[in-house]
Design a protein around this motif. Structure first.
Motif, mmCIF file in Angstrom:
data_model
loop_
_atom_site.group_PDB
_atom_site.id
_atom_site.type_symbol
_atom_site.label_atom_id
_atom_site.label_comp_id
_atom_site.label_asym_id
_atom_site.label_seq_id
_atom_site.Cartn_x
_atom_site.Cartn_y
_atom_site.Cartn_z
ATOM 1 N N ASP A 219 0.821 -1.248 0.028
ATOM 2 C CA ASP A 219 -0.072 0.040 -0.112
ATOM 3 C C ASP A 219 0.893 1.127 0.065
ATOM 4 O O ASP A 219 1.576 1.491 0.998
ATOM 5 N N ARG B 115 -16.261 -0.763 -2.166
ATOM 6 C CA ARG B 115 -15.749 -1.795 -1.227
ATOM 7 C C ARG B 115 -14.332 -1.719 -1.149
ATOM 8 O O ARG B 115 -13.613 -1.859 -0.126
ATOM 9 N N LYS B 116 -13.604 -1.900 -2.339
ATOM 10 C CA LYS B 116 -12.226 -1.557 -2.343
ATOM 11 C C LYS B 116 -11.610 -0.564 -1.795
ATOM 12 O O LYS B 116 -10.496 -0.639 -1.160
ATOM 13 N N TYR C 1 -12.949 1.421 0.584
ATOM 14 C CA TYR C 1 -12.965 1.174 2.101
ATOM 15 C C TYR C 1 -11.768 0.193 2.761
ATOM 16 O O TYR C 1 -11.326 0.601 3.703
ATOM 17 N N ARG C 2 -11.940 -0.915 1.984
ATOM 18 C CA ARG C 2 -10.658 -1.960 2.554
ATOM 19 C C ARG C 2 -9.566 -1.134 2.344
ATOM 20 O O ARG C 2 -8.641 -1.234 3.365
ATOM 21 N N GLN C 3 -9.197 -0.379 1.480
ATOM 22 C CA GLN C 3 -7.927 0.274 1.318
ATOM 23 C C GLN C 3 -7.645 1.542 2.428
ATOM 24 O O GLN C 3 -6.751 1.563 3.309
ATOM 25 N N GLU D 125 -9.194 1.265 5.384
ATOM 26 C CA GLU D 125 -8.860 0.523 6.643
ATOM 27 C C GLU D 125 -7.484 0.187 6.856
ATOM 28 O O GLU D 125 -6.954 0.280 7.694
ATOM 29 N N ARG D 126 -6.798 -0.282 5.730
ATOM 30 C CA ARG D 126 -5.459 -0.572 6.002
ATOM 31 C C ARG D 126 -4.586 0.470 6.359
ATOM 32 O O ARG D 126 -3.644 0.450 7.068
ATOM 33 N N GLU E 5 -4.723 1.278 10.005
ATOM 34 C CA GLU E 5 -4.152 0.488 10.932
ATOM 35 C C GLU E 5 -3.115 1.032 11.717
ATOM 36 O O GLU E 5 -2.238 1.692 10.756
ATOM 37 N N ILE F 280 -12.158 5.378 11.211
ATOM 38 C CA ILE F 280 -11.714 3.987 10.975
ATOM 39 C C ILE F 280 -10.625 3.705 11.801
ATOM 40 O O ILE F 280 -9.549 4.259 11.974
ATOM 41 N N HIS F 281 -10.702 2.576 12.842
ATOM 42 C CA HIS F 281 -9.592 2.315 13.708
ATOM 43 C C HIS F 281 -9.226 3.480 14.601
ATOM 44 O O HIS F 281 -7.853 3.419 14.806
#
Length: 118
Positions: free
Chosen positions: A50, A71-72, A74-76, A78-79, A82, A103-104
């Motif tokens: 990433d 969806r992709k 949002y997942r990105q 999220e990463r 972290e 997010i997190h």
């Protein structure tokens, strides 16, 4: 004193940026950040696979997406959220997307270019 993340988000929302391609949007944002004098880096590695498009003042991430599956995206995001590297994250996009406020534990803001590009 205002929050730098909210100030930057407000400034970005006031811009007219191209949504024709992701590269055109990134280049326009790069020019604006340079002209604004804000310290930033482009294409910062966030993990093994990433890279976030921009890192402003070392801890505010800006990700640019024009046409990409929600969806992709949002997942990105999220990463990116972290760990403890980001103090905030701004998504600049032409894609309609509902986002949570965090997010997190990282504050997330949306700059939607759909209306400003019309």
């Amino acid at each position: 004193m205002s929050d730098p993340l909210e100030t930057l988000t407000r400034q970005l929302r006031g811009l007219r940026l191209p949504v024709t391609t992701e590269l055109a949007l990134q280049d326009a944002l790069n020019t604006w950040l340079t002209d604004s004098g804000l310290p930033f880096q482009r294409e910062v590695r966030m993990g093994p696979k990433d890279r976030i498009d921009f890192m402003v003042s070392e801890t505010i991430g800006i990700e640019v997406k024009t046409r990409y599956p929600r969806r992709k995206i949002y997942r990105q995001l999220e990463r990116y959220c972290e760990g403890d590297r980001l103090s905030g994250l701004i998504l600049v996009t032409g894609t309609y997307l509902g986002l949570p406020t965090e997010i997190h534990g990282v504050p997330v803001f949306l700059v939607s270019l759909g209306r400003s590009a019309l």
